[in-house]
Design a protein around this motif. Structure first.
Motif, PDB file in Angstrom:
ATOM      1  N   GLY A 251       0.822  -1.203   0.000  1.00  0.00           N
ATOM      2  CA  GLY A 251       0.000   0.000   0.000  1.00  0.00           C
ATOM      3  C   GLY A 251       0.857   1.254   0.000  1.00  0.00           C
ATOM      4  O   GLY A 251       1.914   1.304   0.628  1.00  0.00           O
ATOM      5  N   ASP A 252       0.424   2.277  -0.739  1.00  0.00           N
ATOM      6  CA  ASP A 252       1.194   3.512  -0.817  1.00  0.00           C
ATOM      7  C   ASP A 252       0.237   4.689  -1.003  1.00  0.00           C
ATOM      8  O   ASP A 252      -0.739   4.602  -1.757  1.00  0.00           O
ATOM      9  CB  ASP A 252       2.193   3.459  -1.972  1.00  0.00           C
ATOM     10  N   TRP A 253       0.537   5.774  -0.288  1.00  0.00           N
ATOM     11  CA  TRP A 253      -0.231   7.015  -0.436  1.00  0.00           C
ATOM     12  C   TRP A 253       0.758   8.167  -0.434  1.00  0.00           C
ATOM     13  O   TRP A 253       1.612   8.258   0.428  1.00  0.00           O
ATOM     14  CB  TRP A 253      -1.217   7.175   0.716  1.00  0.00           C
ATOM     15  N   GLU A 254       0.658   9.031  -1.438  1.00  0.00           N
ATOM     16  CA  GLU A 254       1.591  10.147  -1.553  1.00  0.00           C
ATOM     17  C   GLU A 254       0.823  11.431  -1.812  1.00  0.00           C
ATOM     18  O   GLU A 254      -0.173  11.446  -2.540  1.00  0.00           O
ATOM     19  CB  GLU A 254       2.595   9.912  -2.685  1.00  0.00           C
ATOM     20  N   GLN A 255       1.310  12.509  -1.225  1.00  0.00           N
ATOM     21  CA  GLN A 255       0.690  13.822  -1.402  1.00  0.00           C
ATOM     22  C   GLN A 255       1.806  14.847  -1.584  1.00  0.00           C
ATOM     23  O   GLN A 255       2.709  14.954  -0.740  1.00  0.00           O
ATOM     24  CB  GLN A 255      -0.143  14.186  -0.175  1.00  0.00           C
ATOM     25  N   THR A 256       1.777  15.598  -2.680  1.00  0.00           N
ATOM     26  CA  THR A 256       2.702  16.696  -2.887  1.00  0.00           C
ATOM     27  C   THR A 256       1.934  18.003  -2.727  1.00  0.00           C
ATOM     28  O   THR A 256       1.025  18.299  -3.513  1.00  0.00           O
ATOM     29  CB  THR A 256       3.351  16.639  -4.281  1.00  0.00           C
ATOM     30  N   LEU A 257       2.269  18.756  -1.703  1.00  0.00           N
ATOM     31  CA  LEU A 257       1.578  19.993  -1.391  1.00  0.00           C
ATOM     32  C   LEU A 257       2.375  21.150  -1.974  1.00  0.00           C
ATOM     33  O   LEU A 257       3.560  21.303  -1.690  1.00  0.00           O
ATOM     34  CB  LEU A 257       1.434  20.151   0.128  1.00  0.00           C
ATOM     35  N   PRO A 258       1.760  21.983  -2.795  1.00  0.00           N
ATOM     36  CA  PRO A 258       2.513  23.022  -3.514  1.00  0.00           C
ATOM     37  C   PRO A 258       3.051  24.104  -2.592  1.00  0.00           C
ATOM     38  O   PRO A 258       2.541  24.322  -1.483  1.00  0.00           O
ATOM     39  CB  PRO A 258       1.472  23.590  -4.484  1.00  0.00           C
ATOM     40  N   GLN A 259       4.078  24.797  -3.078  1.00  0.00           N
ATOM     41  CA  GLN A 259       4.643  25.917  -2.326  1.00  0.00           C
ATOM     42  C   GLN A 259       3.743  27.139  -2.398  1.00  0.00           C
ATOM     43  O   GLN A 259       3.549  27.837  -1.401  1.00  0.00           O
ATOM     44  CB  GLN A 259       6.026  26.278  -2.864  1.00  0.00           C
ATOM     45  N   LEU A 260       3.202  27.414  -3.599  1.00  0.00           N
ATOM     46  CA  LEU A 260       2.432  28.631  -3.820  1.00  0.00           C
ATOM     47  C   LEU A 260       0.954  28.317  -4.019  1.00  0.00           C
ATOM     48  O   LEU A 260       0.587  27.356  -4.690  1.00  0.00           O
ATOM     49  CB  LEU A 260       2.960  29.388  -5.038  1.00  0.00           C
ATOM     50  N   CYS A 261       0.131  29.152  -3.420  1.00  0.00           N
ATOM     51  CA  CYS A 261      -1.312  29.152  -3.649  1.00  0.00           C
ATOM     52  C   CYS A 261      -1.638  30.502  -4.281  1.00  0.00           C
ATOM     53  O   CYS A 261      -1.728  31.516  -3.580  1.00  0.00           O
ATOM     54  CB  CYS A 261      -2.077  28.949  -2.346  1.00  0.00           C
ATOM     55  N   GLY A 262      -1.712  30.516  -5.609  1.00  0.00           N
ATOM     56  CA  GLY A 262      -1.788  31.792  -6.303  1.00  0.00           C
ATOM     57  C   GLY A 262      -0.399  32.400  -6.368  1.00  0.00           C
ATOM     58  O   GLY A 262       0.549  31.763  -6.808  1.00  0.00           O
ATOM     59  N   ASP A 263      -0.266  33.616  -5.885  1.00  0.00           N
ATOM     60  CA  ASP A 263       1.033  34.300  -5.900  1.00  0.00           C
ATOM     61  C   ASP A 263       1.698  34.339  -4.537  1.00  0.00           C
ATOM     62  O   ASP A 263       2.742  34.979  -4.372  1.00  0.00           O
ATOM     63  CB  ASP A 263       0.854  35.743  -6.409  1.00  0.00           C
ATOM     64  N   THR A 264       1.122  33.685  -3.543  1.00  0.00           N
ATOM     65  CA  THR A 264       1.678  33.738  -2.191  1.00  0.00           C
ATOM     66  C   THR A 264       1.931  32.330  -1.676  1.00  0.00           C
ATOM     67  O   THR A 264       1.314  31.358  -2.147  1.00  0.00           O
ATOM     68  CB  THR A 264       0.715  34.463  -1.229  1.00  0.00           C
ATOM     69  N   PRO A 265       2.834  32.173  -0.702  1.00  0.00           N
ATOM     70  CA  PRO A 265       3.082  30.848  -0.128  1.00  0.00           C
ATOM     71  C   PRO A 265       1.812  30.261   0.481  1.00  0.00           C
ATOM     72  O   PRO A 265       1.016  30.978   1.110  1.00  0.00           O
ATOM     73  CB  PRO A 265       4.140  31.127   0.942  1.00  0.00           C
ATOM     74  N   CYS A 266       1.613  28.981   0.284  1.00  0.00           N
ATOM     75  CA  CYS A 266       0.438  28.322   0.871  1.00  0.00           C
ATOM     76  C   CYS A 266       0.524  28.304   2.394  1.00  0.00           C
ATOM     77  O   CYS A 266      -0.471  28.527   3.085  1.00  0.00           O
ATOM     78  CB  CYS A 266       0.321  26.897   0.341  1.00  0.00           C
ATOM     79  N   LEU A 267       1.713  27.997   2.923  1.00  0.00           N
ATOM     80  CA  LEU A 267       1.898  27.971   4.368  1.00  0.00           C
ATOM     81  C   LEU A 267       2.097  29.392   4.880  1.00  0.00           C
ATOM     82  O   LEU A 267       3.018  30.094   4.461  1.00  0.00           O
ATOM     83  CB  LEU A 267       3.112  27.112   4.739  1.00  0.00           C
ATOM     84  N   VAL A 268       1.226  29.820   5.782  1.00  0.00           N
ATOM     85  CA  VAL A 268       1.252  31.184   6.314  1.00  0.00           C
ATOM     86  C   VAL A 268       1.614  31.120   7.791  1.00  0.00           C
ATOM     87  O   VAL A 268       1.020  30.357   8.560  1.00  0.00           O
ATOM     88  CB  VAL A 268      -0.114  31.882   6.129  1.00  0.00           C
ATOM     89  N   ILE A 269       2.595  31.923   8.200  1.00  0.00           N
ATOM     90  CA  ILE A 269       3.023  31.949   9.596  1.00  0.00           C
ATOM     91  C   ILE A 269       2.136  32.886  10.392  1.00  0.00           C
ATOM     92  O   ILE A 269       1.642  33.902   9.879  1.00  0.00           O
ATOM     93  CB  ILE A 269       4.510  32.379   9.694  1.00  0.00           C
ATOM     94  N   ASN A 270       1.882  32.541  11.674  1.00  0.00           N
ATOM     95  CA  ASN A 270       1.027  33.399  12.493  1.00  0.00           C
ATOM     96  C   ASN A 270       1.826  34.562  13.071  1.00  0.00           C
ATOM     97  O   ASN A 270       3.043  34.665  12.901  1.00  0.00           O
ATOM     98  CB  ASN A 270       0.340  32.596  13.604  1.00  0.00           C
ATOM     99  N   LYS A 271       1.134  35.465  13.763  1.00  0.00           N
ATOM    100  CA  LYS A 271       1.769  36.684  14.255  1.00  0.00           C
ATOM    101  C   LYS A 271       2.876  36.411  15.255  1.00  0.00           C
ATOM    102  O   LYS A 271       3.835  37.175  15.350  1.00  0.00           O
ATOM    103  CB  LYS A 271       0.711  37.606  14.889  1.00  0.00           C
ATOM    104  N   LYS A 272       2.737  35.331  16.038  1.00  0.00           N
ATOM    105  CA  LYS A 272       3.750  35.016  17.043  1.00  0.00           C
ATOM    106  C   LYS A 272       4.881  34.159  16.472  1.00  0.00           C
ATOM    107  O   LYS A 272       5.793  33.778  17.200  1.00  0.00           O
ATOM    108  CB  LYS A 272       3.109  34.297  18.234  1.00  0.00           C
ATOM    109  N   ALA A 273       4.785  33.856  15.163  1.00  0.00           N
ATOM    110  CA  ALA A 273       5.814  33.072  14.480  1.00  0.00           C
ATOM    111  C   ALA A 273       6.015  31.707  15.144  1.00  0.00           C
ATOM    112  O   ALA A 273       7.119  31.173  15.163  1.00  0.00           O
ATOM    113  CB  ALA A 273       7.133  33.838  14.422  1.00  0.00           C
TER     114      ALA A 273
END
Length: 459
Positions: free
Chosen positions: A368-390
């Protein structure tokens, strides 16, 4: 006797996503506390300082910290965060009073406040005080206190699950209450915004203190009374920290009898400032040593140097810890399955998960195998967003897939992935291998999976 917010149980979820309960019993019998290695963190202790600030304003004695209540509260917050449930009873259905009684036996009275939202102690406390039921617990007939905060992924992103537990065992006399029951800095991690410095002062023999101050780095900062009386009050100020790094803070008071007391006694709270303060530890034994003046009848002893710790095993730079996996096929439709993965990354210098795609590869059972590639960009900005407290990154890639990364007190990041509408058919028990590529580095872990009625699990 059960105390509820005005309007009955339905009111519990209407103010700041919070709930409050209180219970008075003759005594809890046959309760065995299962206490392990535990220590409260700075934000949890700050909740006690803010609670005592409100009690002082109402002319009530301060509460004192009890590790059993603290561990019960943190266990419940962690349970809610990890299992995505929000209620006073444990997520497995165990009653809230039974849970607390495991850690805090022989009680006469219990109370509990919960909240889902901000992790900032001041925001949490102000929200509870604005609700009659929660305010009644904070100002209730209790003597001991504990709190726990845990971050968890929700449909709205990464939120904090917070719990305050209150108790009374008839074990706290006025003379046993510390002169400085608690203190706090809120927020502890941040930039150039103003930080609340607050410390509780209590002297059962009465009399105004000669002085109350904070030792901030190499500076002496005088604190003003913000609530209560001279002998039972809260002292504080708002201070702006500049620069970048970790600043030690200790609270100090000179009592009316000339005795000098400090909180914490043998350590200092570290305040994180700017980019250099994102990874500050909670406390340090390198405490400020300046003498801010005043009588010193019975000074706190200088802490003895800490013994040299025994060597510890070197951390595997490519290994994942605390791996948990749940592969749950859809009921009646294999394409409606859910994949849930959580793991702890090793400490990574200059961690930047938004710098590239995130690749997750899971192998299980017989082929069994499951793979997921999550992109860097969502539109023109990074998909992963850091919160205010970093201290947290989060991304919602589509309606079915979300990823959260949170910074722990030990400086290591933990990840949690949820992906829905996945085809999961033919699951088998056996080895489960996880590979995560993030920030250009690949980390792995392996464990045995257990096949249950609802799916394949690694706990």
């Amino acid at each position: 006797m059960r105390w509820l917010p005005e309007g009955g149980p339905s009111e519990r979820l209407r103010v700041c996503c919070a709930g409050a309960l209180a219970l008075t019993l003759g005594m809890a019998l046959n309760a065995a506390a299962a206490l392990g290695a535990y220590a409260p963190d700075a934000d949890e202790l700050a909740l006690l300082a803010l609670c005592n600030e409100s009690r002082a304003a109402a002319g009530l004695r301060p509460l004192v910290w009890h590790n059993g209540l603290g561990e019960a509260a943190r266990a419940h917050s962690t349970d809610m965060a990890e299992r995505d449930c929000y209620q006073h009873n444990s997520c497995n259905g165990q009653s809230w009073s039974t849970r607390i009684g495991r850690y805090y036996p022989s009680y006469f009275a219990l109370g509990e406040n919960i909240n889902l939202g901000s992790s900032d102690p001041r925001s949490l406390h102000d929200g509870w005080m604005s609700s009659p039921g929660h305010r009644a617990n904070i100002l209730g007939p209790f003597s001991e206190f504990g709190a726990g905060i845990a971050l968890g992924e929700t449909n709205f992103g990464m939120w904090a699950y917070a719990t305050e537990d209150f108790g009374d065992r008839g074990a706290v006399s006025p003379s046993s209450i510390p002169s400085l029951p608690s203190g706090g800095i809120a927020p502890r991690i941040g930039g150039g915004e103003g930080r609340d410095l607050v410390v509780n002062y209590y002297h059962h023999n009465g009399g105004a203190p000669h002085s109350v101050r904070a030792l901030v780095g190499t500076s002496c900062v005088n604190l003003s009374k913000t609530a209560g009386s001279a002998a039972n009050g809260s002292y504080g100020t708002t201070r702006t920290f500049t620069g970048s790094g970790c600043v030690p803070v200790v609270f100090e008071a000179i009592r009316s009898d000339g005795v000098r007391v400090r909180w914490p006694q043998n350590s200092a709270v570290l305040v994180g400032v700017g980019a250099g303060g994102l990874y500050c530890a909670e406390t340090t034994t390198a405490v400020p040593t300046q003498d801010c003046g005043g009588p010193n009848v019975n000074p706190s002893p200088t802490p003895s140097p800490a013994p040299t710790p025994a060597p510890t095993p070197t951390e595997d730079p490519t290994g994942l810890g605390k791996m948990r996996v749940a592969l749950k096929p859809g009921k009646g439709d294999a394409s409606e399955g859910v994949v849930q993965i959580s793991a702890k990354l090793p400490r990574i210098a200059n961690f930047d998960p938004a710098s590239g795609p995130v690749v997750i590869d899971l192998s299980f059972g017989r082929g069994g195998d499951w793979e997921q590639t999550l992109p860097q960009l969502c539109g023109d900005t990074p998909c992963l967003v850091i919160n205010k407290k970093a201290r947290a990154y989060r991304a919602k890639y589509d309606a079915n897939t979300s990823l959260a990364l949170t910074l722990g007190q030990d400086g290591a990041w933990s990840m949690r992935l949820v992906s829905r509408k996945e085809t999961l058919a033919g699951l088998d028990a056996g080895p489960v291998s996880l590979s995560v590529t993030i920030d250009g580095q690949t980390f792995t872990a392996a464990a045995d999976g257990e096949l249950k009625t609802s799916g394949l699990f690694v706990d």
